[in-house]
Design a protein around this motif. Structure first.
Motif, short mmCIF file in Angstrom:
data_model
loop_
_atom_site.label_atom_id
_atom_site.label_comp_id
_atom_site.label_asym_id
_atom_site.label_seq_id
_atom_site.Cartn_x
_atom_site.Cartn_y
_atom_site.Cartn_z
N ASN A 160 0.84 -1.20 0.00
CA ASN A 160 0.00 0.00 0.00
C ASN A 160 0.88 1.25 0.00
N GLU A 161 1.05 1.87 -1.17
CA GLU A 161 1.93 3.03 -1.28
C GLU A 161 1.39 4.24 -0.52
N THR A 162 0.07 4.35 -0.42
CA THR A 162 -0.52 5.47 0.33
C THR A 162 -0.11 5.40 1.80
N LEU A 163 -0.22 4.23 2.40
CA LEU A 163 0.18 4.07 3.79
C LEU A 163 1.69 4.26 3.95
N GLN A 164 2.46 3.79 2.99
CA GLN A 164 3.91 3.91 3.08
C GLN A 164 4.37 5.36 3.13
N LYS A 165 3.60 6.26 2.52
CA LYS A 165 3.96 7.68 2.51
C LYS A 165 3.55 8.38 3.80
N SER A 166 2.74 7.72 4.60
CA SER A 166 2.23 8.32 5.84
C SER A 166 3.04 7.80 7.03
N PRO A 167 3.81 8.66 7.70
CA PRO A 167 4.59 8.19 8.85
C PRO A 167 3.69 7.63 9.95
N LEU A 168 4.11 6.51 10.52
CA LEU A 168 3.31 5.84 11.56
C LEU A 168 3.82 6.22 12.94
N TYR A 169 2.91 6.67 13.77
CA TYR A 169 3.20 6.97 15.17
C TYR A 169 2.47 5.96 16.05
N ILE A 170 3.21 5.24 16.84
CA ILE A 170 2.63 4.23 17.73
C ILE A 170 2.30 4.90 19.06
N PHE A 171 1.02 5.07 19.34
CA PHE A 171 0.56 5.64 20.61
C PHE A 171 0.03 4.51 21.49
N ALA A 172 0.22 4.64 22.79
CA ALA A 172 -0.21 3.57 23.68
C ALA A 172 -0.67 4.13 25.01
N GLU A 173 -1.41 3.31 25.72
CA GLU A 173 -1.90 3.66 27.05
C GLU A 173 -1.73 2.46 27.97
N SER A 174 -1.27 2.72 29.21
CA SER A 174 -1.19 1.70 30.24
C SER A 174 -0.27 0.55 29.82
N TYR A 175 -0.75 -0.70 29.90
CA TYR A 175 0.10 -1.83 29.50
C TYR A 175 0.44 -1.74 28.02
N GLY A 176 -0.38 -1.03 27.25
CA GLY A 176 -0.09 -0.86 25.84
C GLY A 176 1.27 -0.25 25.58
N GLY A 177 1.81 0.49 26.56
CA GLY A 177 3.14 1.06 26.40
C GLY A 177 4.22 0.00 26.26
N LYS A 178 4.07 -1.11 26.97
CA LYS A 178 5.03 -2.21 26.83
C LYS A 178 4.94 -2.83 25.45
N PHE A 179 3.69 -2.95 24.96
CA PHE A 179 3.52 -3.44 23.59
C PHE A 179 4.13 -2.46 22.59
N ALA A 180 3.97 -1.16 22.84
CA ALA A 180 4.43 -0.14 21.90
C ALA A 180 5.94 -0.14 21.73
N VAL A 181 6.68 -0.21 22.84
CA VAL A 181 8.14 -0.15 22.71
C VAL A 181 8.70 -1.44 22.12
N THR A 182 8.10 -2.59 22.46
CA THR A 182 8.58 -3.83 21.86
C THR A 182 8.22 -3.88 20.38
N LEU A 183 7.04 -3.35 20.02
CA LEU A 183 6.69 -3.26 18.60
C LEU A 183 7.62 -2.29 17.89
N GLY A 184 7.93 -1.16 18.52
CA GLY A 184 8.83 -0.19 17.91
C GLY A 184 10.16 -0.83 17.55
N VAL A 185 10.72 -1.59 18.49
CA VAL A 185 12.00 -2.27 18.25
C VAL A 185 11.85 -3.31 17.14
N SER A 186 10.78 -4.10 17.20
CA SER A 186 10.55 -5.15 16.20
C SER A 186 10.34 -4.57 14.81
N ALA A 187 9.50 -3.54 14.72
CA ALA A 187 9.21 -2.91 13.43
C ALA A 187 10.46 -2.27 12.85
N LEU A 188 11.25 -1.62 13.69
CA LEU A 188 12.47 -0.96 13.21
C LEU A 188 13.45 -1.99 12.63
#
Length: 463
Positions: free
Chosen positions: A152-180
Protein backbone atom coordinates in the motif's frame (compact mmCIF):
# COMPACT_ATOMS: atom_id res chain seq x y z
CA UNK A 1 14.67 -37.99 -11.60
CA UNK A 2 10.88 -37.74 -11.67
CA UNK A 3 10.72 -38.49 -7.95
CA UNK A 4 13.31 -35.79 -7.31
CA UNK A 5 11.33 -33.24 -9.32
CA UNK A 6 8.18 -34.24 -7.49
CA UNK A 7 9.94 -33.79 -4.17
CA UNK A 8 11.17 -30.31 -5.19
CA UNK A 9 7.68 -29.38 -6.39
CA UNK A 10 6.09 -30.52 -3.15
CA UNK A 11 8.69 -28.61 -1.12
CA UNK A 12 8.01 -25.43 -3.08
CA UNK A 13 4.30 -25.99 -2.65
CA UNK A 14 4.68 -26.31 1.11
CA UNK A 15 6.75 -23.11 1.27
CA UNK A 16 4.30 -21.28 -0.97
CA UNK A 17 1.31 -22.41 1.08
CA UNK A 18 2.98 -21.39 4.33
CA UNK A 19 3.74 -17.92 2.97
CA UNK A 20 0.21 -17.49 1.69
CA UNK A 21 -1.17 -18.81 4.95
CA UNK A 22 0.87 -16.32 6.97
CA UNK A 23 -0.58 -13.48 4.95
CA UNK A 24 -4.21 -14.59 4.83
CA UNK A 25 -6.38 -11.54 5.34
CA UNK A 26 -9.99 -10.49 5.05
CA UNK A 27 -10.76 -6.83 4.32
CA UNK A 28 -13.94 -4.78 4.19
CA UNK A 29 -14.84 -1.12 4.50
CA UNK A 30 -17.21 1.72 3.78
CA UNK A 31 -18.22 2.58 0.23
CA UNK A 32 -16.51 5.97 0.34
CA UNK A 33 -13.19 4.48 1.48
CA UNK A 34 -13.09 6.51 4.69
CA UNK A 35 -12.94 3.33 6.78
CA UNK A 36 -11.35 -0.06 6.27
CA UNK A 37 -11.17 -3.03 8.59
CA UNK A 38 -10.23 -6.64 8.48
CA UNK A 39 -8.42 -9.66 9.84
CA UNK A 40 -4.83 -10.74 9.31
CA UNK A 41 -3.90 -14.29 10.17
CA UNK A 42 -0.56 -13.45 11.74
CA UNK A 43 0.11 -17.10 12.54
CA UNK A 44 -1.85 -20.20 11.57
CA UNK A 45 -5.14 -20.00 13.51
CA UNK A 46 -4.23 -16.67 15.15
CA UNK A 47 -6.23 -13.69 13.85
CA UNK A 48 -5.66 -9.99 14.58
CA UNK A 49 -8.49 -7.53 13.88
CA UNK A 50 -7.74 -3.98 12.72
CA UNK A 51 -9.78 -0.89 11.87
CA UNK A 52 -8.40 2.09 9.91
CA UNK A 53 -10.06 5.51 9.68
CA UNK A 54 -9.03 8.02 7.03
CA UNK A 55 -9.18 11.60 8.33
CA UNK A 56 -11.51 14.08 6.61
CA UNK A 57 -8.87 16.71 7.54
CA UNK A 58 -6.16 14.94 5.55
CA UNK A 59 -3.76 17.33 3.83
CA UNK A 60 -1.73 16.10 0.86
CA UNK A 61 1.61 17.82 1.37
CA UNK A 62 4.69 15.89 0.16
CA UNK A 63 6.96 18.05 2.32
CA UNK A 64 4.89 17.31 5.43
CA UNK A 65 3.16 13.92 5.02
CA UNK A 66 -0.15 13.30 6.77
CA UNK A 67 0.45 10.99 9.77
CA UNK A 68 -1.17 7.74 10.87
CA UNK A 69 -1.59 6.86 14.55
CA UNK A 70 -1.61 3.23 15.63
CA UNK A 71 -3.37 3.03 19.01
CA UNK A 72 -2.48 0.19 21.38
CA UNK A 73 -4.69 -0.26 24.44
CA UNK A 74 -3.69 -1.42 27.91
CA UNK A 75 -4.79 -4.45 29.85
CA UNK A 76 -3.35 -6.75 28.69
CA UNK A 77 -6.62 -8.59 29.34
CA UNK A 78 -9.52 -7.23 27.28
CA UNK A 79 -7.59 -4.09 26.37
CA UNK A 80 -9.41 -3.61 23.08
CA UNK A 81 -8.20 -0.62 21.09
CA UNK A 82 -11.03 -1.15 18.60
CA UNK A 83 -13.49 -0.86 21.48
CA UNK A 84 -12.07 1.20 24.35
CA UNK A 85 -9.69 3.57 22.60
CA UNK A 86 -11.92 3.97 19.59
CA UNK A 87 -15.36 4.51 21.13
CA UNK A 88 -14.49 5.76 24.62
CA UNK A 89 -11.38 7.86 24.15
CA UNK A 90 -10.35 9.23 20.78
CA UNK A 91 -12.17 7.69 17.80
CA UNK A 92 -14.63 9.56 15.56
CA UNK A 93 -17.71 8.26 17.41
CA UNK A 94 -18.52 7.82 21.09
CA UNK A 95 -20.30 4.79 22.54
CA UNK A 96 -23.64 6.39 21.65
CA UNK A 97 -22.34 6.30 18.06
CA UNK A 98 -22.47 10.10 18.00
CA UNK A 99 -19.64 12.30 16.65
CA UNK A 100 -16.82 13.09 19.08
CA UNK A 101 -15.66 16.72 18.88
CA UNK A 102 -12.23 15.90 20.29
CA UNK A 103 -11.42 12.91 18.07
CA UNK A 104 -7.74 12.51 17.22
CA UNK A 105 -8.90 11.92 13.64
CA UNK A 106 -8.68 15.71 13.34
CA UNK A 107 -4.89 15.40 13.45
CA UNK A 108 -4.16 11.99 11.87
CA UNK A 109 -5.53 8.85 10.31
CA UNK A 110 -6.30 6.33 13.06
CA UNK A 111 -5.45 2.63 13.08
CA UNK A 112 -6.91 0.58 15.94
CA UNK A 113 -5.83 -3.02 16.52
CA UNK A 114 -7.22 -5.56 18.96
CA UNK A 115 -3.94 -6.93 20.24
CA UNK A 116 -2.77 -9.39 21.51
CA UNK A 117 -4.77 -12.15 19.81
CA UNK A 118 -7.75 -13.04 21.98
CA UNK A 119 -8.45 -9.36 22.70
CA UNK A 120 -11.61 -7.64 21.45
CA UNK A 121 -12.58 -9.09 18.06
CA UNK A 122 -9.18 -10.77 17.61
CA UNK A 123 -9.22 -14.49 18.27
CA UNK A 124 -7.36 -17.78 18.18
CA UNK A 125 -8.71 -21.13 17.05
CA UNK A 126 -6.66 -22.82 19.76
CA UNK A 127 -6.14 -21.18 23.18
CA UNK A 128 -2.56 -22.46 23.29
CA UNK A 129 -1.78 -19.90 20.55
CA UNK A 130 -2.20 -16.92 22.91
CA UNK A 131 1.00 -14.90 23.21
CA UNK A 132 3.03 -15.23 26.39
CA UNK A 133 5.41 -12.28 26.07
CA UNK A 134 5.47 -8.69 24.88
CA UNK A 135 7.94 -9.75 22.17
CA UNK A 136 5.54 -12.37 20.81
CA UNK A 137 2.82 -9.72 20.64
CA UNK A 138 5.23 -7.40 18.83
CA UNK A 139 6.03 -10.12 16.30
CA UNK A 140 2.33 -10.59 15.56
CA UNK A 141 1.83 -6.83 15.17
CA UNK A 142 4.87 -6.57 12.90
CA UNK A 143 3.38 -9.30 10.71
CA UNK A 144 0.13 -7.35 10.55
CA UNK A 145 1.98 -4.16 9.55
CA UNK A 146 3.79 -6.01 6.78
CA UNK A 147 0.46 -7.15 5.34
CA UNK A 148 -1.10 -3.68 5.60
CA UNK A 149 1.86 -1.58 4.46
CA UNK A 150 4.04 -3.53 2.04
CA UNK A 151 1.48 -3.42 -0.77
CA UNK A 152 0.00 0.00 0.00
CA UNK A 153 1.93 3.03 -1.28
CA UNK A 154 -0.52 5.47 0.33
CA UNK A 155 0.18 4.07 3.79
CA UNK A 156 3.91 3.91 3.08
CA UNK A 157 3.96 7.68 2.51
CA UNK A 158 2.23 8.32 5.84
CA UNK A 159 4.59 8.19 8.85
CA UNK A 160 3.31 5.84 11.56
CA UNK A 161 3.20 6.97 15.17
CA UNK A 162 2.63 4.23 17.73
CA UNK A 163 0.56 5.64 20.61
CA UNK A 164 -0.21 3.57 23.68
CA UNK A 165 -1.90 3.66 27.05
CA UNK A 166 -1.19 1.70 30.24
CA UNK A 167 0.10 -1.83 29.50
CA UNK A 168 -0.09 -0.86 25.84
CA UNK A 169 3.14 1.06 26.40
CA UNK A 170 5.03 -2.21 26.83
CA UNK A 171 3.52 -3.44 23.59
CA UNK A 172 4.43 -0.14 21.90
CA UNK A 173 8.14 -0.15 22.71
CA UNK A 174 8.58 -3.83 21.86
CA UNK A 175 6.69 -3.26 18.60
CA UNK A 176 8.83 -0.19 17.91
CA UNK A 177 12.00 -2.27 18.25
CA UNK A 178 10.55 -5.15 16.20
CA UNK A 179 9.21 -2.91 13.43
CA UNK A 180 12.47 -0.96 13.21
CA UNK A 181 14.45 -4.18 12.76
CA UNK A 182 12.06 -5.27 10.01
CA UNK A 183 12.40 -1.88 8.32
CA UNK A 184 16.20 -2.02 8.49
CA UNK A 185 16.13 -5.54 7.03
CA UNK A 186 13.98 -4.39 4.11
CA UNK A 187 11.09 -6.58 5.23
CA UNK A 188 8.70 -3.75 6.14
CA UNK A 189 8.01 -0.70 3.97
CA UNK A 190 7.04 1.79 6.66
CA UNK A 191 8.15 5.17 8.00
CA UNK A 192 8.28 5.00 11.79
CA UNK A 193 7.52 8.52 12.96
CA UNK A 194 7.80 7.81 16.66
CA UNK A 195 6.47 6.07 19.77
CA UNK A 196 4.27 7.84 22.35
CA UNK A 197 3.73 6.32 25.79
CA UNK A 198 0.67 7.50 27.70
CA UNK A 199 0.55 6.56 31.42
CA UNK A 200 2.43 3.42 30.44
CA UNK A 201 3.31 0.39 32.59
CA UNK A 202 6.98 0.46 31.48
CA UNK A 203 8.59 -0.27 34.87
CA UNK A 204 6.12 -1.87 37.33
CA UNK A 205 8.48 -1.82 40.31
CA UNK A 206 9.04 1.93 39.98
CA UNK A 207 5.30 2.53 39.95
CA UNK A 208 4.34 0.43 42.97
CA UNK A 209 7.04 2.10 45.06
CA UNK A 210 5.21 5.42 44.59
CA UNK A 211 1.71 4.31 45.54
CA UNK A 212 2.09 4.48 49.32
CA UNK A 213 3.99 7.81 49.47
CA UNK A 214 1.56 9.52 47.08
CA UNK A 215 -1.50 8.39 49.02
CA UNK A 216 0.12 9.30 52.36
CA UNK A 217 0.88 12.80 51.07
CA UNK A 218 -2.74 13.08 49.91
CA UNK A 219 -4.02 11.94 53.36
CA UNK A 220 -5.61 8.91 51.71
CA UNK A 221 -3.71 6.38 53.84
CA UNK A 222 -2.10 6.71 57.26
CA UNK A 223 1.35 5.75 58.54
CA UNK A 224 0.25 2.15 59.12
CA UNK A 225 -1.01 1.91 55.55
CA UNK A 226 2.22 3.44 54.28
CA UNK A 227 4.32 0.92 56.19
CA UNK A 228 2.29 -2.01 54.84
CA UNK A 229 2.32 -0.78 51.25
CA UNK A 230 6.00 0.11 51.26
CA UNK A 231 6.89 -3.33 52.58
CA UNK A 232 5.04 -5.08 49.75
CA UNK A 233 6.37 -2.63 47.14
CA UNK A 234 9.94 -3.30 48.25
CA UNK A 235 9.27 -7.03 48.05
CA UNK A 236 8.06 -6.55 44.46
CA UNK A 237 11.19 -4.56 43.67
CA UNK A 238 13.35 -7.45 44.90
CA UNK A 239 11.35 -10.07 43.03
CA UNK A 240 11.56 -8.11 39.80
CA UNK A 241 15.33 -7.61 40.27
CA UNK A 242 15.68 -11.38 40.69
CA UNK A 243 13.60 -12.08 37.59
CA UNK A 244 10.82 -13.69 39.65
CA UNK A 245 8.08 -12.03 37.63
CA UNK A 246 5.24 -14.40 38.48
CA UNK A 247 6.02 -14.05 42.19
CA UNK A 248 6.05 -10.28 41.73
CA UNK A 249 2.65 -10.43 40.05
CA UNK A 250 1.24 -12.29 43.06
CA UNK A 251 2.70 -9.75 45.48
CA UNK A 252 1.34 -6.95 43.29
CA UNK A 253 -2.17 -8.37 43.66
CA UNK A 254 -1.68 -8.37 47.43
CA UNK A 255 -0.43 -4.77 47.36
CA UNK A 256 -3.43 -3.60 45.34
CA UNK A 257 -5.75 -5.11 47.94
CA UNK A 258 -3.86 -3.43 50.80
CA UNK A 259 -3.94 -0.06 49.02
CA UNK A 260 -7.62 -0.43 48.27
CA UNK A 261 -8.57 -1.44 51.82
CA UNK A 262 -6.36 1.09 53.66
CA UNK A 263 -7.58 3.96 51.43
CA UNK A 264 -11.25 2.98 51.64
CA UNK A 265 -11.39 2.28 47.93
CA UNK A 266 -9.23 4.87 46.18
CA UNK A 267 -9.60 5.06 42.40
CA UNK A 268 -6.36 3.65 40.98
CA UNK A 269 -6.93 5.76 37.86
CA UNK A 270 -7.47 9.03 39.75
CA UNK A 271 -6.15 9.18 43.31
CA UNK A 272 -8.32 12.21 44.09
CA UNK A 273 -11.46 10.09 43.88
CA UNK A 274 -13.07 6.94 45.19
CA UNK A 275 -13.14 3.91 42.92
CA UNK A 276 -15.89 4.32 40.34
CA UNK A 277 -16.42 8.06 40.95
CA UNK A 278 -14.50 9.39 38.00
CA UNK A 279 -16.37 12.39 36.51
CA UNK A 280 -16.77 10.58 33.19
CA UNK A 281 -18.34 7.59 34.92
CA UNK A 282 -21.95 7.75 36.06
CA UNK A 283 -22.47 4.23 37.36
CA UNK A 284 -20.42 1.15 38.14
CA UNK A 285 -21.43 -2.39 38.91
CA UNK A 286 -18.16 -3.49 40.48
CA UNK A 287 -15.21 -1.73 42.02
CA UNK A 288 -12.67 -3.82 43.86
CA UNK A 289 -10.34 -6.17 42.03
CA UNK A 290 -7.24 -6.77 39.98
CA UNK A 291 -6.03 -3.75 38.01
CA UNK A 292 -6.44 -5.43 34.63
CA UNK A 293 -9.92 -6.59 35.59
CA UNK A 294 -10.73 -3.14 36.94
CA UNK A 295 -9.48 -1.57 33.69
CA UNK A 296 -11.91 -3.71 31.73
CA UNK A 297 -14.80 -3.03 34.10
CA UNK A 298 -14.03 0.69 34.17
CA UNK A 299 -14.75 0.87 30.47
CA UNK A 300 -17.13 -2.00 29.79
CA UNK A 301 -19.51 -1.62 32.74
CA UNK A 302 -19.38 2.16 33.28
CA UNK A 303 -21.61 4.67 31.59
CA UNK A 304 -19.71 7.59 30.07
CA UNK A 305 -20.68 11.12 29.20
CA UNK A 306 -20.39 11.85 25.51
CA UNK A 307 -19.48 15.25 24.08
CA UNK A 308 -23.12 16.28 24.18
CA UNK A 309 -23.56 15.19 27.80
CA UNK A 310 -25.60 12.04 27.12
CA UNK A 311 -24.67 8.89 29.00
CA UNK A 312 -23.26 5.98 27.04
CA UNK A 313 -24.64 2.45 26.93
CA UNK A 314 -22.70 -0.64 27.93
CA UNK A 315 -19.77 -0.90 25.52
CA UNK A 316 -20.04 -4.68 25.21
CA UNK A 317 -23.61 -4.37 23.99
CA UNK A 318 -22.55 -1.80 21.41
CA UNK A 319 -19.62 -3.84 20.14
CA UNK A 320 -21.53 -7.12 19.93
CA UNK A 321 -24.63 -5.38 18.57
CA UNK A 322 -24.57 -2.56 16.01
CA UNK A 323 -20.78 -2.56 15.52
CA UNK A 324 -20.56 -6.28 14.82
CA UNK A 325 -23.48 -5.90 12.41
CA UNK A 326 -21.73 -3.03 10.62
CA UNK A 327 -18.42 -4.87 10.28
CA UNK A 328 -20.08 -7.98 8.83
CA UNK A 329 -16.83 -10.02 8.70
CA UNK A 330 -16.67 -10.98 12.40
CA UNK A 331 -17.13 -14.77 12.59
CA UNK A 332 -20.47 -15.81 14.04
CA UNK A 333 -18.84 -17.62 16.97
CA UNK A 334 -16.59 -14.67 17.89
CA UNK A 335 -17.86 -12.13 20.41
CA UNK A 336 -16.05 -8.93 21.36
CA UNK A 337 -13.95 -9.73 24.43
CA UNK A 338 -15.06 -13.35 24.44
CA UNK A 339 -11.49 -14.68 24.71
CA UNK A 340 -10.16 -11.94 26.98
CA UNK A 341 -9.77 -14.32 29.90
CA UNK A 342 -7.00 -16.28 28.18
CA UNK A 343 -4.80 -13.26 27.53
CA UNK A 344 -3.68 -12.27 31.02
CA UNK A 345 -3.22 -15.86 32.22
CA UNK A 346 -0.95 -16.50 29.23
CA UNK A 347 1.08 -13.33 29.88
CA UNK A 348 1.32 -13.56 33.66
CA UNK A 349 5.05 -14.27 33.47
CA UNK A 350 5.71 -11.04 31.55
CA UNK A 351 3.29 -8.67 33.30
CA UNK A 352 5.78 -7.30 35.84
CA UNK A 353 8.79 -7.31 33.50
CA UNK A 354 10.19 -3.83 32.81
CA UNK A 355 10.75 -2.50 29.29
CA UNK A 356 13.11 0.40 30.00
CA UNK A 357 15.85 -1.10 27.82
CA UNK A 358 13.55 -1.00 24.79
CA UNK A 359 12.97 2.72 25.35
CA UNK A 360 16.74 3.21 25.45
CA UNK A 361 17.15 1.23 22.25
CA UNK A 362 14.61 3.37 20.40
CA UNK A 363 16.24 6.60 21.63
CA UNK A 364 19.69 5.37 20.62
CA UNK A 365 18.36 4.59 17.14
CA UNK A 366 17.13 8.17 16.79
CA UNK A 367 13.43 7.30 17.01
CA UNK A 368 11.27 10.03 18.54
CA UNK A 369 10.00 8.88 21.94
CA UNK A 370 7.27 10.81 23.74
CA UNK A 371 5.99 10.27 27.26
CA UNK A 372 2.77 11.85 28.49
CA UNK A 373 1.32 11.32 31.94
CA UNK A 374 -1.82 12.37 33.81
CA UNK A 375 -1.19 14.32 37.01
CA UNK A 376 -3.57 12.36 39.26
CA UNK A 377 -3.02 8.85 37.92
CA UNK A 378 -1.98 6.36 40.60
CA UNK A 379 -1.53 3.03 38.79
CA UNK A 380 1.02 4.54 36.38
CA UNK A 381 1.89 7.61 38.42
CA UNK A 382 3.92 10.52 37.08
CA UNK A 383 6.30 10.06 40.01
CA UNK A 384 6.89 6.45 38.94
CA UNK A 385 7.35 7.47 35.31
CA UNK A 386 9.95 10.06 36.30
CA UNK A 387 11.74 7.37 38.34
CA UNK A 388 12.20 4.99 35.41
CA UNK A 389 13.09 7.82 33.03
CA UNK A 390 16.01 8.66 35.33
CA UNK A 391 17.28 5.09 34.80
CA UNK A 392 17.67 5.57 31.04
CA UNK A 393 21.20 5.20 29.65
CA UNK A 394 20.43 7.57 26.77
CA UNK A 395 23.32 10.01 26.33
CA UNK A 396 21.02 13.03 26.28
CA UNK A 397 19.35 12.29 29.63
CA UNK A 398 21.44 14.60 31.83
CA UNK A 399 20.85 17.57 29.55
CA UNK A 400 17.16 16.74 29.28
CA UNK A 401 16.68 16.63 33.06
CA UNK A 402 18.34 20.04 33.50
CA UNK A 403 16.12 21.84 30.99
CA UNK A 404 13.19 24.03 32.01
CA UNK A 405 9.63 23.03 31.14
CA UNK A 406 7.33 24.98 28.83
CA UNK A 407 3.74 25.55 30.04
CA UNK A 408 0.83 24.30 27.95
CA UNK A 409 -2.55 25.97 27.49
CA UNK A 410 -5.79 25.09 25.77
CA UNK A 411 -5.97 26.97 22.48
CA UNK A 412 -5.30 30.70 22.84
CA UNK A 413 -6.50 30.81 26.46
CA UNK A 414 -3.36 31.36 28.53
CA UNK A 415 -5.16 32.00 31.81
CA UNK A 416 -5.20 28.34 32.88
CA UNK A 417 -2.17 26.06 32.76
CA UNK A 418 -3.09 22.65 31.33
CA UNK A 419 0.32 21.04 31.45
CA UNK A 420 4.05 21.29 30.81
CA UNK A 421 6.40 19.90 28.20
CA UNK A 422 10.15 19.37 28.11
CA UNK A 423 12.02 18.32 24.97
CA UNK A 424 15.58 17.50 24.00
CA UNK A 425 16.67 15.94 20.73
CA UNK A 426 14.31 13.00 20.11
CA UNK A 427 12.86 12.77 23.64
CA UNK A 428 9.65 14.54 24.73
CA UNK A 429 7.84 14.54 28.09
CA UNK A 430 4.35 15.98 28.65
CA UNK A 431 2.95 16.52 32.14
CA UNK A 432 -0.85 16.78 31.72
CA UNK A 433 -2.55 18.55 34.65
CA UNK A 434 -5.99 17.54 35.89
CA UNK A 435 -5.86 14.20 34.09
CA UNK A 436 -5.88 10.70 35.48
CA UNK A 437 -4.98 7.49 33.70
CA UNK A 438 -7.14 8.22 30.64
CA UNK A 439 -5.62 11.47 29.42
CA UNK A 440 -7.64 11.85 26.17
CA UNK A 441 -10.86 11.61 28.20
CA UNK A 442 -9.88 13.89 31.08
CA UNK A 443 -8.11 16.61 29.08
CA UNK A 444 -9.25 16.33 25.44
CA UNK A 445 -8.24 19.85 24.35
CA UNK A 446 -4.60 19.84 25.40
CA UNK A 447 -4.33 16.17 24.37
CA UNK A 448 -5.36 17.03 20.83
CA UNK A 449 -2.84 19.87 20.71
CA UNK A 450 -0.16 17.50 21.97
CA UNK A 451 -1.00 14.95 19.28
CA UNK A 452 -0.68 17.62 16.60
CA UNK A 453 2.76 18.58 17.91
CA UNK A 454 4.00 15.00 18.18
CA UNK A 455 2.86 14.00 14.70
CA UNK A 456 3.67 17.37 13.08
CA UNK A 457 0.19 17.23 11.63
CA UNK A 458 -0.22 19.79 8.83
CA UNK A 459 -2.95 22.38 9.25
CA UNK A 460 -5.78 21.95 6.75
CA UNK A 461 -6.71 25.63 6.87
CA UNK A 462 -3.22 26.76 5.93
CA UNK A 463 -2.98 24.56 2.83
Amino acid sequence: MESLLLLVFLSLLVVSNSLVHANLSTTAGTDDGSEQWGYVEVRPKAHLFWWLYRSPNRVDDPSNPWPTILWLQGGPVRGSGVGFGNFLELGPLDANLKPRNSTWLIKADLLFVDSPVGTGFSYVDDESLAVRTDEESATDLTTLLKVLYNGNETLQKSPLYIFAESYGGKFAVTLGVSALKAIEAGELKLQLGGVALGDSWISPADFVLTWGPILKDMSRIDDNGLTSSNSLAQKIEQEVAQGKYEDAEGTWRELESVIYDRSNGVDFYNFMLDDGQDPVALTTKESKGLMVDRYSRYFSTNSFSSDNGASSPDLGSVMNGPIKQKLKIIPHNVTWGGQGGIVFSAMVGDFMKPRVEEVDELLAKGINVTIYNGQVDLICSTKGTEAWVEKLKWDGLKTFLNLSRTPLYCGEDETSTKGFVRTYKNFFFYWILGAGHFVPVDQPCVSLQMVGSITRSPNKNSS
